[in-house]
Design a protein around this motif. Structure first.
Motif, short mmCIF file in Angstrom:
data_model
loop_
_atom_site.label_atom_id
_atom_site.label_comp_id
_atom_site.label_asym_id
_atom_site.label_seq_id
_atom_site.Cartn_x
_atom_site.Cartn_y
_atom_site.Cartn_z
N GLY A 94 -18.08 7.38 11.68
CA GLY A 94 -17.32 6.15 11.91
C GLY A 94 -16.48 5.75 10.70
O GLY A 94 -15.80 4.73 10.73
N LEU A 95 -16.53 6.54 9.62
CA LEU A 95 -15.79 6.18 8.40
C LEU A 95 -14.32 6.59 8.52
O LEU A 95 -14.02 7.69 9.01
CB LEU A 95 -16.40 6.88 7.18
CG LEU A 95 -17.78 6.40 6.76
CD1 LEU A 95 -18.35 7.33 5.69
CD2 LEU A 95 -17.72 4.96 6.25
N PRO A 96 -13.41 5.71 8.08
CA PRO A 96 -11.98 6.06 8.11
C PRO A 96 -11.70 7.33 7.33
O PRO A 96 -12.35 7.60 6.31
CB PRO A 96 -11.31 4.86 7.45
CG PRO A 96 -12.27 3.73 7.62
CD PRO A 96 -13.63 4.35 7.58
N ARG A 97 -10.73 8.09 7.80
CA ARG A 97 -10.37 9.35 7.17
C ARG A 97 -9.37 9.08 6.04
O ARG A 97 -8.44 8.29 6.21
CB ARG A 97 -9.69 10.21 8.24
CG ARG A 97 -10.09 11.66 8.27
CD ARG A 97 -9.67 12.29 9.56
NE ARG A 97 -8.27 12.00 9.88
CZ ARG A 97 -7.79 12.09 11.12
NH1 ARG A 97 -8.56 12.41 12.13
NH2 ARG A 97 -6.51 11.83 11.34
N PHE A 98 -9.59 9.73 4.91
CA PHE A 98 -8.64 9.57 3.81
C PHE A 98 -7.60 10.69 3.87
O PHE A 98 -7.96 11.83 4.11
CB PHE A 98 -9.39 9.63 2.47
CG PHE A 98 -8.51 9.33 1.30
CD1 PHE A 98 -8.22 8.01 0.95
CD2 PHE A 98 -7.91 10.36 0.58
CE1 PHE A 98 -7.37 7.74 -0.11
CE2 PHE A 98 -7.06 10.08 -0.47
CZ PHE A 98 -6.80 8.77 -0.82
N PRO A 99 -6.31 10.45 3.68
CA PRO A 99 -5.71 9.15 3.35
C PRO A 99 -5.16 8.41 4.58
O PRO A 99 -4.91 7.21 4.51
CB PRO A 99 -4.55 9.57 2.45
CG PRO A 99 -4.12 10.91 3.00
CD PRO A 99 -5.37 11.57 3.53
N ASP A 100 -4.96 9.11 5.72
CA ASP A 100 -4.21 8.46 6.81
C ASP A 100 -4.96 7.32 7.50
O ASP A 100 -4.34 6.49 8.15
CB ASP A 100 -3.69 9.49 7.82
CG ASP A 100 -4.77 10.43 8.30
OD1 ASP A 100 -5.83 10.50 7.65
OD2 ASP A 100 -4.58 11.08 9.34
#
Ligand SMILES: [Zn+2]
Length: 259
Positions: free
Chosen positions: A198-204
């Motif tokens: 559920g963690l946002p993807r880096f960098p987009d």
């Protein structure tokens, strides 16, 4: 493998390819941005709770105005040249439940998507007023009865979204975040978080990927879905004011040209 089985698998693959192509074409046809897309919002009680029933009865026509204006501000900031890309219009509440999406399985999902499109067509046929470009079905749940909402989703083909929301004034901000996220799915934006964590993807999936130090971030990229607090923690934004449409999502929905 028997011939019958081969034929059956071949036919299913063809259906899947047709569904994928349809999704792509459908997204492109929605990405004109010359005039606002009309989005009908249809509240549905997801349970038989009194709280939910009262909530739906008391919904004001301008309940969704904040989502519309946030989308407008994002578009303007990205230089779209159309200050109201989406016009959100409150529809009449719907008394029946949409078909339940399966947990997994590509074929089960394809079958459900067909069933869901038929259900959506039938419900829109019962509404008064002109047919919207996109339908968002908002399923309200009594927060006392459910701790974690079922997944929301937005599908390009069929042009609809299903938003699971809490019938609770304190949750209005996060309800709006989910609405905007699913609406952007319908016009072609993809998720920018790791489905496992559920963690946002880096960098987009970050609103401010250039920030140093990187954590804690203050805002969420709308398709990343959460504000990254640390490398292993992220929180759902409490309001749309804490979310932005990032450059990759903006490109996917045709608000900006690919660099
Ligand atoms: Zn999503």
């Amino acid at each position: 493998m028997s011939i019958a089985r081969r034929v059956r698998i071949g036919a299913l693959l063809l259906i899947l390819a047709a569904v994928a192509f349809g999704e792509w074409r459908s997204a492109r046809s929605l990405q004109q941005w010359r005039e606002p897309l009309w989005v009908g919002i249809y509240p549905i009680a997801a349970d038989d709770s009194e709280v939910t029933a009262r909530w739906i009865e008391r919904l004001e026509p301008d309940t969704y105005a904040d989502v519309q204006s946030w989308l407008g501000r994002q578009a303007t900031a990205l230089g779209l040249g159309l200050d109201t890309p989406f016009k959100l219009v409150a529809g009449e509440p719907i008394g029946s439940q949409p078909p339940k999406p399966p947990d997994s399985g590509t074929l089960a999902i394809a079958a459900w998507s067909l069933k869901m499109r038929a259900w959506s067509r039938a419900r829109l046929g019962e509404q008064t007023g002109p047919r919207p470009d996109i339908a968002l079905y908002v399923l309200y749940h009594d927060a006392e009865r459910i701790a974690v909402l079922p997944h929301s989703l937005g599908l390009t083909k069929g042009r609809f979204g299903i938003v699971n929301a809490f019938a609770d004034p304190a949750m209005q901000g996060s309800n709006r975040v989910v609405m905007a996220h699913e609406l952007l799915h319908v016009v072609g934006a993809t998720d920018k978080y790791d489905p496992a964590t559920g963690l946002p993807r880096f960098p987009d999936g970050y609103a401010d990927p250039e920030q140093t130090p990187r954590y804690p971030q203050k805002r969420a990229e709308i398709m990343g879905g959460r504000v990254p607090i640390s490398a292993s923690r992220a929180s759902v934004p409490e309001s749309l004011g804490l979310a932005v449409v990032g450059p990759v999502s903006a490109t996917e929905i045709g608000w900006v040209r690919a660099p």
